[in-house]
Scaffold this active site. Structure first.
Site, PDB file in Angstrom:
ATOM      1  N   SER A 122       0.823  -1.209   0.000  1.00 19.61           N
ATOM      2  CA  SER A 122       0.000   0.000   0.000  1.00 19.61           C
ATOM      3  C   SER A 122       0.853   1.254   0.000  1.00 19.61           C
ATOM      4  O   SER A 122       0.364   2.333  -0.311  1.00 19.61           O
ATOM      5  CB  SER A 122      -0.873   0.054   1.253  1.00 19.61           C
ATOM      6  OG  SER A 122      -1.557  -1.142   1.446  1.00 19.61           O
TER       7      SER A 122
ATOM      8  N   GLU B 252      -5.566  -0.607  -7.850  1.00 23.85           N
ATOM      9  CA  GLU B 252      -4.562   0.366  -8.289  1.00 23.85           C
ATOM     10  C   GLU B 252      -3.422  -0.415  -8.923  1.00 23.85           C
ATOM     11  O   GLU B 252      -2.840  -1.302  -8.289  1.00 23.85           O
ATOM     12  CB  GLU B 252      -4.032   1.175  -7.099  1.00 23.85           C
ATOM     13  CG  GLU B 252      -4.887   2.370  -6.726  1.00 23.85           C
ATOM     14  CD  GLU B 252      -4.304   3.186  -5.562  1.00 23.85           C
ATOM     15  OE1 GLU B 252      -4.566   4.389  -5.501  1.00 23.85           O
ATOM     16  OE2 GLU B 252      -3.596   2.618  -4.710  1.00 23.85           O
TER      17      GLU B 252
ATOM     18  N   ASN C 274      -4.272   6.185  -0.949  1.00 21.43           N
ATOM     19  CA  ASN C 274      -3.795   6.350   0.430  1.00 21.43           C
ATOM     20  C   ASN C 274      -3.016   7.645   0.622  1.00 21.43           C
ATOM     21  O   ASN C 274      -2.978   8.191   1.712  1.00 21.43           O
ATOM     22  CB  ASN C 274      -2.947   5.152   0.855  1.00 21.43           C
ATOM     23  CG  ASN C 274      -3.826   3.940   1.156  1.00 21.43           C
ATOM     24  OD1 ASN C 274      -5.038   4.073   1.288  1.00 21.43           O
ATOM     25  ND2 ASN C 274      -3.223   2.772   1.242  1.00 21.43           N
TER      26      ASN C 274
ATOM     27  N   HIS D 129      -2.332  -3.116  -6.261  1.00 16.54           N
ATOM     28  CA  HIS D 129      -2.823  -2.758  -4.930  1.00 16.54           C
ATOM     29  C   HIS D 129      -4.320  -3.043  -4.840  1.00 16.54           C
ATOM     30  O   HIS D 129      -5.135  -2.290  -5.362  1.00 16.54           O
ATOM     31  CB  HIS D 129      -2.514  -1.287  -4.650  1.00 16.54           C
ATOM     32  CG  HIS D 129      -2.926  -0.854  -3.281  1.00 16.54           C
ATOM     33  ND1 HIS D 129      -3.345   0.411  -2.992  1.00 16.54           N
ATOM     34  CD2 HIS D 129      -2.998  -1.544  -2.117  1.00 16.54           C
ATOM     35  CE1 HIS D 129      -3.645   0.494  -1.706  1.00 16.54           C
ATOM     36  NE2 HIS D 129      -3.451  -0.683  -1.160  1.00 16.54           N
TER      37      HIS D 129
END
Ligand code: 3H9
Length: 687
Positions: free
Chosen positions: A407, A440, A478, A428
């Site tokens: 991440s 992702e 994130n 991801h």
């Protein structure tokens, strides 16, 4: 330009063929062509009329690209009235998907046949719309009120067999569809079967309380959305008013939806999602590597969910764990998840058993030697990840794609642990990986084009929505979450309560408020990550102090029964905890902060504009290819309300100059470190 609609007379049957790739959408030219063909068929020697499509599908709906432009006649509702009014029986022949205006065309025909592989549905609600070409009035007459409400408020298509059961199609045919439809048309004409108009059918009996039940269920399920509510009103009208009156209401409410910011936002997302799957500068014909077997390293919640995503698409998986116990534990979680899917009616026992059988466990990396793709999904320890990639480099066959589910870690550093950085990429997934749609796809500096293209295409196969991200801390999603959480925490210490922050954000539309998200994700996770950083890298201490205190008390969130909230062990329901409020007040005092009443509007603006400002940087730096990609990430991965179209669309809709002014105000009040406007925001706002 030649018409996308052909009309031919095949003996006694008039055949109307639509050929408008890619999905035979009802553009102006198609509507005009259909209008002309139906008119021609009324006056020639035909005895029945077939509507059939070339290409991969029957009509997939109105042409969405025309919405928002001035309407051009013939309008679809009028055209469908003409079809239904035909003096000769009209048969719709369905293959692929008959969606939206496409299914409405079929409903306006007098008879419908379909291949058994076909699917039909009214997905308008997913675009913030309602079926606006008679669907809300014809469908309840054919399939009954409950089926009509289900189909229209969920927007989910159903298979041909189900449509047959519901009376939406009349027969399922095999082999050559055109041929079968013409044969049926001959049979109908020969048997003297005339027209059979849906509008003249009577709605089957139903329980009148159904409308209120749907209204209250939808108020929760589709919070704040107007289209589902209007759909219920239209269906109710179909049961109470003459057909023409029902159509009138449908038109009125359709136009209301069409003009609503909600539909504009959801139509934006429709195209943004499709655009996100495309990589600028990557040729369309970039060769793809075959992915017929996959390895997953790590059998935790994430690894297990990733394994299930592939197994569910029929791709065999080898799940690697460090020892037999860990492996048995990992496989038992997979087992439990499948059992839960069966219990919820999402999968049949047989289908679950088949998927389950595709996941094999192992503790030996040598079992990955034939894998086409290996995804590492162990915890966020950079050294461990490097060791794993060096091992994969040693055992995997040449050409295998080596992916990390990290991440936060730098994909380039991980790639450098191998002798084949071109084969390394970030994939991801979002937890629970077997359910969440977002993927992702992180392109490293050296990731080969065919590796990237393969992963984007593979995502679709495993029913994920891929968005490419460049390498940076946290990638797109994130990274943006950091300023969002920062503002949530600052609002707490400056005067709000956890419940106020969450209620404000949830009322605005977020699926879950940020404080509850922190409790769900685990307060220890962020704490550990901060501990690994140097003091000066940890950001504003006021934004992490309360979380640090909670973590040090062992209040890790939902999993320990207490975090920012207290949790009921049995129901997991959260409730406010006066002890946490005391901690917040104490820590605020220690920072010399005088707590104040913070209006909900300020909470929402600070959190959402923090997302937008960071999003602008992400676009500017080329981490995201386009603003729409960010919207797709936030809607599919972070519970951002679809009806607001994603943070970047929302900012656009509000007006970037207004967003900029508010960011400047926050800069003035809260400091430039957090609130310096992104250069791209400054540039766009001044236009
Ligand atoms: C409606 O019907 C309103 C009426 O009730 C009332 C009117 C008065 N229009 O998804 P894909 C494009 S509302 C224009 O990648 P797949 C799409 O953008 C409509 N374009 O393929 C893409 O373009 P590009 C209700 C459309 O095989 C290309 O086609 N109908 C439309 O994965 C391929 O699409 C819907 O909501 C359209 N209607 O899936 C159905 N549809 O290549 C929407 C697609 O440039 N469509 N395009 O990126 C779908 O659900 C899927 O496209 C479908 C095919 C299942 C058909």
């Amino acid at each position: 330009m030649s018409s996308p609609v052909r009309y031919t007379l095949n003996d006694k049957i008039g055949v109307i063929t639509i050929d408008f790739p890619p999905v035979n959408a009802l553009s102006h030219a198609v509507r005009q062509g259909l209008h002309d063909a139906i008119a021609a068929a009324q006056v020639d020697a035909s005895e029945a009329i077939v509507i059939v499509c070339d290409g991969r599908t029957f009509i997939a709906g109105a042409d969405i690209t025309e919405f928002g432009k001035p309407p051009q006649k013939p309008l679809l509702p009028d055209l469908l009235d003409e079809i239904e009014a035909s003096a000769k029986p009209v048969i719709a022949a369905i293959h692929g998907t008959a969606l939206g205006g496409g299914l409405e065309t079929a409903l306006a025909a007098h008879y419908r046949c379909a291949l058994d592989t076909a699917r039909v549905g009214l997905p308008e609600v997913k675009l913030g719309l309602l079926p606006g070409a008679g669907g809300t009035q014809r469908l309840p007459r054919l399939a009954g009120v409950t089926a009509a409400l289900d189909l229209m408020t969920s927007g989910t298509p159903i298979p041909a067999a189900k449509a047959l059961e519901l009376g939406i199609v009349d027969r399922i045919v095999a082999g050559d569809l055109r041929h079968a439809a013409i044969a049926w048309a001959c049979e109908l004409a020969g048997g003297g079967k005339g027209v059979r108009r849906s509008s003249e059918q009577v709605v089957p009996d139903f329980d009148p309380s159904i409308f209120d039940s749907y209204r209250s269920a939808l108020a929760k399920r589709a919070k704040g959305q107007i289209a589902p509510r209007h759909i219920v009103s239209c269906v109710q009208a179909a049961t109470e008013r003459p057909f023409a009156e029902g159509l009138k209401l449908e038109r009125e409410l359709f136009l209301k939806c069409l003009e609503s910011p909600q539909s504009v936002a959801m139509r934006h997302l429709f195209f943004a999602e499709r655009q996100a799957a495309k990589i600028d500068g990557l040729p369309k014909d970039t060769p793809l590597r075959a992915i017929d077997s996959v390895g997953v390293i790590g059998g935790g919640t994430m690894g297990g969910g990733i394994a299930m995503s592939f197994a569910n698409a029929g791709i065999p998986v080898t799940l690697i764990e460090i020892n037999d116990d860990a492996l048995a534990h990992g496989l038992s979680i997979v087992e439990k998840n499948y059992a839960a899917s069966v219990k919820r009616g999402k999968l049949s026992e047989d289908a679950a058993a088949e998927c389950r059988s595709l996941i094999k466990g192992s503790t030996d990396y040598a079992d990955l030697e034939n894998a086409d793709l290996v995804i590492e999904a162990v915890f966020e320890d950079p050294e461990l990840k490097k060791t794993i990639f060096a091992r994969l480099d040693a055992v995997c066959k040449p050409g295998a794609i080596l992916a990390t589910n990290t991440s936060y870690q730098d994909v380039n550093v991980i790639a450098a642990a191998t002798r084949r950085p071109g084969d390394v990429i970030g994939l991801h997934f979002f937890s629970p990986a077997n359910i969440m749609k977002l993927l992702e796809v992180v392109r490293g500096d050296k990731t080969a084009d065919d590796v990237l293209a393969t992963c984007m295409s593979l995502a679709k196969k495993i029913r994920k929505v891929p968005v490419m991200s460049g390498v940076c801390y946290g990638f797109i999603g994130n990274r943006m979450l950091q300023p969002y959480f920062r503002e949530a925490q600052l609002c707490l210490i400056e005067g709000a309560t956890p419940a106020q922050v969450d209620t404000a954000m949830e009322a605005w539309g977020m699926a879950m408020g940020p404080i509850r998200v922190a409790d769900l994700a685990g307060i220890d996770v962020g704490y550990k990550a901060r501990q690994a950083l140097l003091e000066e890298e940890r950001g504003d201490p006021r934004a992490s102090r309360v979380a640090d205190v909670l973590a040090e008390m062992g209040r890790f969130g939902q999993k320990t029964g207490a975090g920012f909230y207290r949790y009921d062990k049995a129901t997991r329901r959260h409730e406010s905890d006066p002890e946490v409020l005391e901690i917040i007040e104490r820590e605020a005092a220690a920072f010399g902060i005088e707590r104040r009443d913070i209006p909900d509007e300020e909470i929402v603006d600070r959190l959402i504009y923090a997302l937008v400002n960071e999003g602008m940087r992400i676009v500017d730096e080329g981490i995201a290819q386009r603003p729409g990609d960010i919207d797709v990430v936030y809607v599919y991965g972070y519970g951002f309300p679809v009806a607001r179209g994603g943070p970047m669309h929302f900012a656009d809709a509000i007006g970037l100059d207004k967003v900029y002014q508010r960011v400047l105000e926050f800069q003035e009040r809260f400091g430039a470190e957090a609130w310096a406007p992104a250069p791209l925001l400054v540039k766009l706002a001044s236009r």
